[in-house]
Write an enzyme that holds these catalytic residues in place. Structure first.
Site, PDB file in Angstrom:
ATOM      1  CB  SER A  70      -0.894   0.020   1.242  1.00  0.00           C
ATOM      2  OG  SER A  70      -1.703  -1.134   1.285  1.00  0.00           O
TER       3      SER A  70
HETATM    4  N1  SAM Z   1       0.429  -4.825   4.418  1.00  0.00           N
HETATM    5  C1  SAM Z   1       1.087  -5.346   3.259  1.00  0.00           C
HETATM    6  C2  SAM Z   1       2.426  -4.721   2.999  1.00  0.00           C
HETATM    7  O1  SAM Z   1       2.853  -3.873   3.787  1.00  0.00           O
HETATM    8  O2  SAM Z   1       3.051  -5.114   2.013  1.00  0.00           O
HETATM    9  C3  SAM Z   1       0.259  -5.210   2.016  1.00  0.00           C
HETATM   10  C4  SAM Z   1      -0.877  -6.081   2.069  1.00  0.00           C
HETATM   11  S1  SAM Z   1      -1.673  -6.385   0.533  1.00  0.00           S
HETATM   12  C5  SAM Z   1      -2.550  -4.874   0.291  1.00  0.00           C
HETATM   13  C6  SAM Z   1      -2.894  -7.519   1.165  1.00  0.00           C
HETATM   14  C7  SAM Z   1      -2.324  -8.844   1.599  1.00  0.00           C
HETATM   15  O3  SAM Z   1      -3.362  -9.584   2.207  1.00  0.00           O
HETATM   16  C8  SAM Z   1      -1.795  -9.683   0.445  1.00  0.00           C
HETATM   17  O4  SAM Z   1      -0.482 -10.079   0.707  1.00  0.00           O
HETATM   18  C9  SAM Z   1      -2.749 -10.866   0.414  1.00  0.00           C
HETATM   19  O5  SAM Z   1      -2.143 -12.062  -0.028  1.00  0.00           O
HETATM   20  C10 SAM Z   1      -3.189 -10.939   1.850  1.00  0.00           C
HETATM   21  N2  SAM Z   1      -4.464 -11.620   2.057  1.00  0.00           N
HETATM   22  C11 SAM Z   1      -5.597 -11.507   1.314  1.00  0.00           C
HETATM   23  N3  SAM Z   1      -6.562 -12.278   1.825  1.00  0.00           N
HETATM   24  C12 SAM Z   1      -6.035 -12.898   2.913  1.00  0.00           C
HETATM   25  C13 SAM Z   1      -6.556 -13.823   3.853  1.00  0.00           C
HETATM   26  N4  SAM Z   1      -7.814 -14.276   3.801  1.00  0.00           N
HETATM   27  N5  SAM Z   1      -5.740 -14.252   4.839  1.00  0.00           N
HETATM   28  C14 SAM Z   1      -4.454 -13.802   4.929  1.00  0.00           C
HETATM   29  N6  SAM Z   1      -3.922 -12.922   4.057  1.00  0.00           N
HETATM   30  C15 SAM Z   1      -4.698 -12.475   3.072  1.00  0.00           C
END
Ligand code: SAM
Length: 220
Positions: A70
């Site tokens: 993000s």
């Molecule tokens: N906070 C992260 C960073 O600093 O890089 C970015 C996060 S990215 C916007 C969203 C993340 O949530 C992705 O890596 C995705 O694989 C993970 N994600 C999506 N659904 C998920 C779930 N049900 N359980 C765990 N992780 C999940």
């Protein structure tokens, strides 16, 4: 780590980070501890080397597997809303991604419990944090919409992907007085919500429109 040798030069220098922090202040991020953490953690270490020179721009960046890191404002805003003026003991983060938000939260809390459903992403994140000597983090590869019951309750829960509805297991894993920050799909847009666990029940605040990748599986 591949980009470690970029420390301290040009677009990845502490000066670039200081400019990013000034921008965050102008955008309304006021918590000094959050700004301090954003100034300290080298964001360029959380993206591929080819993108390192763009790490301090006000933009989201790809991290592979269709996921994104993000934009700095969003990372700082989530931290500010979730942590407030206190230092929480236990923070659950759903969506480790690159590990950057994890690293920021780790500066602000006792322990960060971070869960991610894409194992390869979490493995990389783990190496990055270890490389940066950030050790107060526990990792799990699982569906974060179910939380991480083993270490519940949490003082803070931060979800970094947008859900269709607020997952019940996350509410149940909040400590009394605890705070959940989560983007939720609402009609054609997403709204960032903050839910506080009070004696009278869950108090829900709509904070602002946001744009996140979807929460996968479960209640995603
Ligand atoms: N906070 C992260 C960073 O600093 O890089 C970015 C996060 S990215 C916007 C969203 C993340 O949530 C992705 O890596 C995705 O694989 C993970 N994600 C999506 N659904 C998920 C779930 N049900 N359980 C765990 N992780 C999940």
């Amino acid at each position: 780590m591949a980009s470690a040798n970029l420390d301290g030069i040009g677009m990845t220098s502490p000066r670039a980070r200081a400019r990013m922090v000034e921008r965050l202040r102008a955008q309304g991020i006021l918590n000094p501890k959050v700004l301090e953490a954003m100034a300290k953690v080298p964001r360029h270490r959380f993206v591929d080397e080819a993108l390192a020179s763009r790490a301090y721009e006000d933009t989201a960046l790809p991290i592979g597997f269709g996921q994104t890191l993000s934009q700095p404002y969003t990372v700082a805003r989530l931290a500010e809303l979730a942590v407030g003026p206190r230092r929480p003991d236990k923070v659950l983060e759903v969506g480790t991604g690159s590990g950057y938000q994890t690293a920021i939260l780790a500066q602000l809390a006792g322990t960060v419990y971070t869960v991610e459903c894409i194992e390869a992403l979490q493995k990389k994140a783990r190496f990055r944090l270890y490389d940066l000597k950030i050790y107060n983090v526990k990792y799990a590869h699982c569906d974060g919409s179910q939380g991480w019951p083993k270490y519940a309750p949490y003082d803070v829960i931060v979800v970094t992907a947008a859900a269709w509805e607020i997952p019940d297991p996350l509410l149940k894993q909040l400590a009394p007085g605890g705070v959940l920050v989560i983007p939720v799909e609402q009609g054609p847009r997403q709204i960032l919500k903050r839910i506080t666990c009070t004696e009278a029940g869950y108090a829900v605040e709509d904070i602002e429109p946001v744009k996140f990748v979807p929460l996968l599986g479960g209640k995603g």
